[in-house]
Design a protein around this motif. Structure first.
Motif: not given
Length: 345
Positions: A232-246, A248-261
């Motif tokens: 599970y989590s082969p994309l590391a909660f979306g981090h490995l898509s690279g979208k949070y690099l540029d 950090p508030q890109a749409p996704g679980r990490i930005s929607e639920f800051p205490a998650f992951g």
């Protein structure tokens, strides 16, 4: 789609498994059913859920995922779907699940399964998993065992005896573990062998380019004892898509639920993600495709659990799992793994 016999069982599962923890939080019921139909049309026969889903867990949405799946499952040939669900371990502040269970005792396991069967509208589940251990173990971003945290709990033998009852009653076909350690897997296997109890056939643990802890001890156990990894989590909660690099508030679980992951807040995560993204781009791959293809290519991975919030994402992820990585890409991944070893255990 390729298929694989799961562990020592007779279950033939697709090499890609549809994860469903967005159903009921980020995805509506109509969107959930569309994803399930899409997965089936691509040959995926393996569906994974849990009584506590969707995630992040909330009293208002608890078990909604199973309800959504159950209404879809009612329209499907049941014998063509391999259905996996999980019983929540001792409550992590979730008092809305069976009043916040303190243990994986007989009463809690039975109540959890009966609830799941009712919501899923089926008489049995193909794979029933203990979502996390009852005993003191490091979990969900923790990485060090702390003896001072020891506590009393239901013995593993008693847990297996309850699962045996449910297997004999025809409500469970096979048993699996999740978020387990090498010691725990070995204890389950030993007791099953000694007492003639159900033998675990799978372990569902996190596995990705950022977290290859599974390789340190569990690969050998899985190989020698025929216990398949459901990654599970082969994309590391979306981090490995690279979208949070540029952003950090890109749409996704990490930005929607800051205490998650929380495991992805460690300092080497961002530089590792950037390095893997650069490697992918140099070889004409998207970071997400490379990350998924890597996990799916590991010989010890029985099935890669993918999730999505849109059909486009789902189709892309399914296709990525079939991508064959070149020797040059694999060598590059290993070099980066030595530089950034498990930054998100």
């Amino acid at each position: 789609m390729d298929y694989h016999t799961l562990g020592s069982s007779e279950l033939r599962v697709s090499r890609v498994c549809l994860g469903t923890m967005t159903f009921g939080q980020q995805n509506s019921e109509a969107e959930a059913h569309a994803q399930l139909d899409c997965a089936r049309s691509h040959g995926i026969n393996f569906i994974d859920t849990a009584e506590m889903y969707p995630v992040p867990p909330r009293a208002e949405t608890c078990s909604r995922t199973e309800t959504f799946i159950g209404r879809w499952l009612k329209t499907q040939p049941r014998d063509q779907v391999v259905l996996a669900t999980k019983v929540a371990g001792p409550s992590r502040g979730m008092r809305w699940i069976r009043c916040g269970p303190k243990s994986l005792d007989r009463a809690n396991i039975r109540a959890a399964l009966e609830g799941s069967l009712s919501r899923l509208q089926t008489d049995y589940v193909d794979l029933y998993q203990l979502h996390w251990p009852e005993r003191n173990v490091p979990m969900f971003g923790q990485y060090r065992f702390e003896p001072s945290h020891e506590r009393d709990g239901t013995p593993i033998l008693a847990q297996l005896e309850t699962l045996e009852e449910l297997v004999q009653e025809g409500k469970i076909r096979y048993v699996g573990l999740s978020n387990e350690t090498p010691w725990g897997v070995c204890q389950f296997l030993r007791l099953a062998e000694e007492r003639g109890l159900p033998r675990v056939i799978s372990i569902q643990n996190a596995y990705s380019l950022l977290n290859r802890v599974y390789e340190s001890g569990l690969v050998e156990i899985g190989y020698r004892e025929q216990v398949g990894l459901l990654a599970y989590s082969p994309l590391a909660f979306g981090h490995l898509s690279g979208k949070y690099l540029d952003d950090p508030q890109a749409p996704g679980r990490i930005s929607e639920f800051p205490a998650f992951g929380q495991r992805y807040t460690k300092e080497n995560v961002r530089p590792a993600v950037a390095a893997y993204g650069d490697l992918a781009s140099r070889h004409g791959l998207t970071p997400a495709a490379m990350a998924l293809a890597f996990v799916a290519s590991r010989e010890f991975v029985a099935s890669t659990i993918i999730g999505a919030t849109t059909l486009e994402q789902l189709r892309d992820n399914i296709a990525a799992c079939a991508t064959v990585l070149s020797p040059e890409v694999l060598a590059g991944i290993e070099a980066l793994h030595l530089r950034y070893t498990n930054p998100a255990p």
